[in-house]
Design an enzyme around this catalytic site. Structure first.
Site, short mmCIF file in Angstrom:
data_model
loop_
_atom_site.label_atom_id
_atom_site.label_comp_id
_atom_site.label_asym_id
_atom_site.label_seq_id
_atom_site.Cartn_x
_atom_site.Cartn_y
_atom_site.Cartn_z
N ASP A 194 -0.28 81.68 81.74
CA ASP A 194 1.05 81.20 82.08
C ASP A 194 2.00 82.40 81.99
O ASP A 194 1.63 83.45 81.44
CB ASP A 194 1.45 80.10 81.09
CG ASP A 194 2.89 79.69 81.21
OD1 ASP A 194 3.32 79.34 82.33
OD2 ASP A 194 3.61 79.74 80.19
N ASP A 247 6.19 82.22 81.76
CA ASP A 247 7.38 82.04 80.93
C ASP A 247 7.00 81.51 79.56
O ASP A 247 6.44 80.42 79.42
CB ASP A 247 8.36 81.08 81.61
CG ASP A 247 8.91 81.65 82.91
OD1 ASP A 247 9.27 82.83 82.91
OD2 ASP A 247 8.97 80.91 83.91
#
Length: 246
Positions: free
Chosen positions: A9, A11
């Protein structure tokens, strides 16, 4: 099955970017004369809705429901989000973010050991590219073999679509990969795609429940133990990750 790829991922996982996103939203709102201010408590709540445009729309259901009935509502939201993205990428380009502890060391160790690297994120591709360029330098495009972004799939996290897309592009089964996430939505998305998932806690999502995760740690550097901050840090992190998968 041996570990063949890590799927990150962005953020909150690669970098603590959410505060910069929040500031960019508020600046875009101010420029538009809206009078909306997303403080940290509100933004933490809004992060349960994945996707910037979706987050704006969700907020409008209580802040400006009448505007959602406008015939140009979709285009107006898209334009507001486009301006927010431009503000965010300018802030990132100016050095507003860095990689989280242990991330750079793990990336180096994985590449040296032949472990492939991919990204599966809800954020849009321009945001990803700006972050990678700012934190990884000129060679950023050669670090991640696959980038699956939120604007490339029909459904955002917690749906598994973006991880499914990353797996298809890698041409690997989920049992050969590990996902790295920081949120409950991310864990649901990754496990929904059949992936084992390691969570590194982030500022805005540390209070989430991470049902189904293989492990939850403060950050990747914790996995290095006494090797933290040394040349052996990445190798120790990668070894700990392999233990999780095995």
């Amino acid at each position: 099955m041996p570990l063949e790829a890590l799927i990150f991922d962005v953020d909150g996982t690669l970098s603590e970017t959410e505060e910069v996103h929040r500031e960019a939203f508020n600046q875009a709102f101010a420029e538009a004369g809206l009078g909306w201010i997303w403080d940290q408590a509100l933004y933490r709540e809004l992060l349960r809705v994945t996707g910037g445009r979706e987050r704006i729309r969700h907020f409008m259901t209580r802040a400006a429901p009448h505007d959602l009935t406008r015939p140009d509502a979709d285009a107006w939201i898209a334009g507001l989000h486009k301006r927010k993205t431009a503000i965010y990428t300018a802030m990132v380009d100016d050095g507003a973010v860095t990689l989280r502890p242990g991330v750079a060391a793990l990336l180096d160790a994985a590449r040296a050991d032949g472990v492939r690297l991919a990204i599966a994120t809800t954020t849009s591709l321009p945001n990803v590219e700006s972050l990678l360029a700012a934190t990884l330098g000129k060679g950023w495009a050669g670090v991640f073999e696959v980038i699956a972004a939120g604007d490339q799939v029909p459904r955002k996290k917690p749906a598994p679509d973006v991880f499914d897309l990353a797996l298809r592009r890698l041409d690997l089964p989920p049992t050969a990969c590990l996902a790295l996430e920081d949120s409950a939505n991310g864990v649901a998305s990754a496990t929904g795609a059949g992936l084992g998932t390691l969570v590194t806690l982030s500022g805005f999502t540390s209070g989430d429940r991470f049902d189904g995760a293989l492990a939850v740690v403060e950050d990747l550097a914790v996995l290095a133990g006494p090797a933290k901050g040394t040349e052996q840090e990445g190798a120790r992190i990668l070894a700990a990750i392999r233990d999780l998968v095995d």
